[in-house]
Design a protein around this motif. Structure first.
Motif, PDB file in Angstrom:
ATOM      1  N   CYS A  26     -27.079 -20.622  65.813  1.00  0.00           N
ATOM      2  CA  CYS A  26     -26.207 -19.517  65.412  1.00  0.00           C
ATOM      3  C   CYS A  26     -25.485 -19.116  65.720  1.00  0.00           C
ATOM      4  CB  CYS A  26     -27.309 -18.324  67.184  1.00  0.00           C
ATOM      5  SG  CYS A  26     -27.184 -18.538  68.194  1.00  0.00           S
ATOM      6  N   ASN A  27     -24.297 -19.733  66.292  1.00  0.00           N
ATOM      7  CA  ASN A  27     -22.964 -20.178  66.065  1.00  0.00           C
ATOM      8  C   ASN A  27     -22.160 -21.167  65.469  1.00  0.00           C
ATOM      9  OD1 ASN A  27     -22.128 -17.480  67.418  1.00  0.00           O
ATOM     10  ND2 ASN A  27     -22.781 -18.501  70.069  1.00  0.00           N
ATOM     11  N   ASP A  28     -22.789 -21.673  64.884  1.00  0.00           N
ATOM     12  CA  ASP A  28     -22.431 -22.643  63.957  1.00  0.00           C
ATOM     13  C   ASP A  28     -22.244 -22.267  62.979  1.00  0.00           C
ATOM     14  OD1 ASP A  28     -22.074 -25.237  62.431  1.00  0.00           O
ATOM     15  OD2 ASP A  28     -23.075 -26.534  63.926  1.00  0.00           O
ATOM     16  N   CYS A  73     -24.919 -20.369  59.835  1.00  0.00           N
ATOM     17  CA  CYS A  73     -24.917 -18.786  58.756  1.00  0.00           C
ATOM     18  C   CYS A  73     -23.292 -18.455  59.383  1.00  0.00           C
ATOM     19  CB  CYS A  73     -25.867 -18.325  59.722  1.00  0.00           C
ATOM     20  SG  CYS A  73     -25.628 -16.366  59.269  1.00  0.00           S
ATOM     21  N   SER A  74     -22.637 -18.328  58.513  1.00  0.00           N
ATOM     22  CA  SER A  74     -21.660 -17.237  58.577  1.00  0.00           C
ATOM     23  C   SER A  74     -20.862 -16.938  56.777  1.00  0.00           C
ATOM     24  CB  SER A  74     -20.184 -18.803  59.176  1.00  0.00           C
ATOM     25  OG  SER A  74     -19.943 -19.797  58.196  1.00  0.00           O
ATOM     26  N   VAL A  75     -19.813 -16.337  57.440  1.00  0.00           N
ATOM     27  CA  VAL A  75     -18.631 -15.612  56.088  1.00  0.00           C
ATOM     28  C   VAL A  75     -18.403 -16.964  55.555  1.00  0.00           C
ATOM     29  CG1 VAL A  75     -17.072 -14.593  55.108  1.00  0.00           C
ATOM     30  CG2 VAL A  75     -18.516 -13.281  57.011  1.00  0.00           C
ATOM     31  N   ARG A  76     -17.432 -18.183  56.715  1.00  0.00           N
ATOM     32  CA  ARG A  76     -17.309 -18.904  55.918  1.00  0.00           C
ATOM     33  C   ARG A  76     -18.458 -19.750  54.820  1.00  0.00           C
ATOM     34  NH1 ARG A  76     -14.445 -24.201  59.599  1.00  0.00           N
ATOM     35  NH2 ARG A  76     -17.141 -24.951  59.557  1.00  0.00           N
ATOM     36  N   SER A  77     -19.593 -19.792  54.888  1.00  0.00           N
ATOM     37  CA  SER A  77     -20.218 -20.509  55.032  1.00  0.00           C
ATOM     38  C   SER A  77     -20.858 -19.303  53.281  1.00  0.00           C
ATOM     39  CB  SER A  77     -22.344 -20.565  55.346  1.00  0.00           C
ATOM     40  OG  SER A  77     -22.561 -21.306  54.518  1.00  0.00           O
ATOM     41  N   LEU A  78     -20.876 -18.766  53.520  1.00  0.00           N
ATOM     42  CA  LEU A  78     -20.847 -17.777  52.416  1.00  0.00           C
ATOM     43  C   LEU A  78     -19.900 -17.912  50.898  1.00  0.00           C
ATOM     44  CD1 LEU A  78     -22.219 -15.276  50.369  1.00  0.00           C
ATOM     45  CD2 LEU A  78     -20.873 -14.032  52.266  1.00  0.00           C
ATOM     46  N   ILE A  79     -18.600 -18.051  51.528  1.00  0.00           N
ATOM     47  CA  ILE A  79     -17.455 -17.929  51.287  1.00  0.00           C
ATOM     48  C   ILE A  79     -17.808 -19.541  50.044  1.00  0.00           C
ATOM     49  CG2 ILE A  79     -14.876 -18.412  50.591  1.00  0.00           C
ATOM     50  CD1 ILE A  79     -14.742 -16.229  52.609  1.00  0.00           C
ATOM     51  N   LYS A  80     -17.762 -20.888  50.783  1.00  0.00           N
ATOM     52  CA  LYS A  80     -17.290 -22.503  50.538  1.00  0.00           C
ATOM     53  C   LYS A  80     -18.552 -22.390  49.527  1.00  0.00           C
ATOM     54  CE  LYS A  80     -16.736 -26.442  52.589  1.00  0.00           C
ATOM     55  NZ  LYS A  80     -16.838 -27.590  53.848  1.00  0.00           N
ATOM     56  N   THR A  81     -19.967 -21.960  50.685  1.00  0.00           N
ATOM     57  CA  THR A  81     -21.206 -22.567  49.375  1.00  0.00           C
ATOM     58  C   THR A  81     -21.767 -21.480  48.581  1.00  0.00           C
ATOM     59  OG1 THR A  81     -22.586 -21.804  51.141  1.00  0.00           O
ATOM     60  CG2 THR A  81     -21.395 -23.982  51.238  1.00  0.00           C
ATOM     61  N   GLY A  82     -21.567 -20.296  48.478  1.00  0.00           N
ATOM     62  CA  GLY A  82     -22.307 -19.337  47.911  1.00  0.00           C
ATOM     63  C   GLY A  82     -23.733 -18.630  48.612  1.00  0.00           C
ATOM     64  N   ASP A  83     -24.013 -18.977  49.814  1.00  0.00           N
ATOM     65  CA  ASP A  83     -24.735 -18.777  50.699  1.00  0.00           C
ATOM     66  C   ASP A  83     -24.700 -18.505  52.155  1.00  0.00           C
ATOM     67  OD1 ASP A  83     -27.554 -19.402  49.140  1.00  0.00           O
ATOM     68  OD2 ASP A  83     -26.722 -21.859  49.183  1.00  0.00           O
ATOM     69  N   ILE A 135     -28.641 -11.008  61.119  1.00  0.00           N
ATOM     70  CA  ILE A 135     -27.881 -11.670  61.182  1.00  0.00           C
ATOM     71  C   ILE A 135     -27.240 -12.020  62.544  1.00  0.00           C
ATOM     72  CG2 ILE A 135     -25.523 -13.328  60.454  1.00  0.00           C
ATOM     73  CD1 ILE A 135     -25.967 -12.060  57.520  1.00  0.00           C
ATOM     74  N   GLU A 136     -27.854 -12.625  63.634  1.00  0.00           N
ATOM     75  CA  GLU A 136     -27.472 -12.735  65.174  1.00  0.00           C
ATOM     76  C   GLU A 136     -26.844 -14.034  65.653  1.00  0.00           C
ATOM     77  OE1 GLU A 136     -26.562 -11.315  68.129  1.00  0.00           O
ATOM     78  OE2 GLU A 136     -27.842  -9.993  67.375  1.00  0.00           O
ATOM     79  N   HIS A 137     -25.485 -13.599  66.448  1.00  0.00           N
ATOM     80  CA  HIS A 137     -24.880 -15.710  66.699  1.00  0.00           C
ATOM     81  C   HIS A 137     -24.970 -15.002  68.369  1.00  0.00           C
ATOM     82  CE1 HIS A 137     -23.473 -16.060  63.174  1.00  0.00           C
ATOM     83  NE2 HIS A 137     -22.215 -14.457  62.625  1.00  0.00           N
ATOM     84  N   ASP A 138     -25.825 -14.675  68.462  1.00  0.00           N
ATOM     85  CA  ASP A 138     -25.825 -14.111  70.712  1.00  0.00           C
ATOM     86  C   ASP A 138     -26.755 -14.443  70.509  1.00  0.00           C
ATOM     87  OD1 ASP A 138     -26.022 -13.220  73.217  1.00  0.00           O
ATOM     88  OD2 ASP A 138     -25.849 -11.652  72.855  1.00  0.00           O
ATOM     89  N   PRO A 139     -27.179 -16.013  71.248  1.00  0.00           N
ATOM     90  CA  PRO A 139     -28.665 -16.643  71.576  1.00  0.00           C
ATOM     91  C   PRO A 139     -29.293 -15.737  72.638  1.00  0.00           C
ATOM     92  CG  PRO A 139     -26.758 -18.113  72.623  1.00  0.00           C
ATOM     93  CD  PRO A 139     -26.651 -16.686  71.497  1.00  0.00           C
ATOM     94  N   ASN A 140     -29.010 -14.438  73.581  1.00  0.00           N
ATOM     95  CA  ASN A 140     -29.450 -14.415  74.473  1.00  0.00           C
ATOM     96  C   ASN A 140     -30.331 -13.190  73.872  1.00  0.00           C
ATOM     97  OD1 ASN A 140     -28.865 -15.765  76.938  1.00  0.00           O
ATOM     98  ND2 ASN A 140     -26.812 -14.431  76.920  1.00  0.00           N
ATOM     99  N   ALA A 141     -29.856 -12.512  72.206  1.00  0.00           N
ATOM    100  CA  ALA A 141     -30.493 -11.363  71.601  1.00  0.00           C
ATOM    101  C   ALA A 141     -31.218 -12.055  71.775  1.00  0.00           C
ATOM    102  CB  ALA A 141     -29.202 -10.947  70.678  1.00  0.00           C
ATOM    103  N   LEU A 142     -31.057 -13.597  70.848  1.00  0.00           N
ATOM    104  CA  LEU A 142     -32.057 -14.171  69.818  1.00  0.00           C
ATOM    105  C   LEU A 142     -33.756 -14.521  71.182  1.00  0.00           C
ATOM    106  CD1 LEU A 142     -30.319 -16.491  67.942  1.00  0.00           C
ATOM    107  CD2 LEU A 142     -31.963 -14.811  67.048  1.00  0.00           C
TER     108      LEU A 142
END
Length: 283
Positions: free
Chosen positions: A63-65, A69-79, A251-258
């Protein structure tokens, strides 16, 4: 009497669904068919492959990779959710999907995607979870504005929830007449008009039927939930829905929330297990 399992989407609210289906697998509950929308498809395929715990495991781990899932992935790949990482690296290398068990399972599995040129839902039967089948799962979960359009066989697709968020009617038409529906919103939830419609209209100006479907999605969704509860009152549908809004973002980056949301699903499934078995065994 054919039994079916219908799994709504909702991005990381799908951890609630993952918790429920893990308990059902642990208790040997099987269905003749299942259908998933968006996150319901992504996590629901693990039911047919009988991989208890897989959804929560890889989501907590990655979840933190930024590849996941990240804005960087969105900018770099469109997803926002990296397509190569989610639909190749994870299932083939990092947390291997059991393709053989999936293919040999007698339970049918369908994924719902939206054809952006027609604005209509497509119900794709997933037989092998091949590379092409995984593109259908990807299409089902590709949210507008943060995902690239997925092209399959010359057609263009996005999130299945746009055209059919809760495909109970569609599954009934396919012959499944005793169904369990997993919703990721509380029973009193009413969807409101999409606040980003002005952006949608600009981004998808070449796809007027998709824009129309998204503009009317809240009306469609509220009619669908009413139908689900009407069918429940008639005795032909069993509904799982959280008692309160799930404490998690799309979108969730906290494993405890998941894990918290996953456990909410587990707890509800365990609490209603005998009730569910009686429902499935009744004529």
């Amino acid at each position: 009497m054919a039994t079916g399992l219908i799994m709504e989407g909702g991005a990381m609210r799908g951890m609630y669904t993952a918790g429920i289906i893990d308990v059902l697998m642990e208790n040997g509950i099987v269905f003749d068919g299942s259908i998933g929308v968006s996150a319901g498809a992504c996590f629901g395929i693990n039911y047919k492959s009988n991989q208890i715990g897989r959804s929560i495991r890889y989501n907590k781990k990655y979840c933190n990779d930024k590849r996941y899932c990240s804005v960087r992935s969105l900018i770099k790949t469109g997803d926002m959710f990296g397509a190569d990482f989610c639909y190749r690296e994870i299932p083939y290398e990092l947390d291997k999907f059991d393709f053989e068990t999936f293919q040999n399972s007698p339970m049918t599995f369908y994924a719902v995607a939206t054809d952006i040129e027609t604005g209509k839902a497509v119900y794709k039967k997933i037989d092998k979870c091949s590379e092409k089948d995984l593109q259908w799962i990807r299409a089902s979960a590709s949210m507008p504005l943060v995902s690239k359009v997925v092209e399959i066989d010359g057609r263009k697709f996005l999130d299945g929830g746009i055209a059919d968020s809760i495909p109970l009617r569609a599954f009934e038409k396919l012959g499944y007449n005793k169904n369990v529906v997993i919703l990721t919103r509380p029973r009193n939830y009413q969807k409101k008009k999409n606040s980003v419609m002005p952006f949608i209209k600009v981004a998808f100006k070449d796809y007027p039927e998709l824009v129309k479907a998204m503009d009317n999605r809240h009306k469609m969704y509220n009619k669908q939930t009413k139908y689900v509860y009407d069918r429940e009152s008639e005795g032909d549908v069993f509904v799982f829905a959280p008692d309160e809004p799930l404490p998690i973002g799309r979108i969730e980056h906290d494993p405890n929330a998941l894990e918290l949301v996953y456990n909410i699903g587990r707890e509800q499934a365990n609490a209603r297990l005998l009730e569910l078995k009686r429902f499935l065994e009744s004529d």
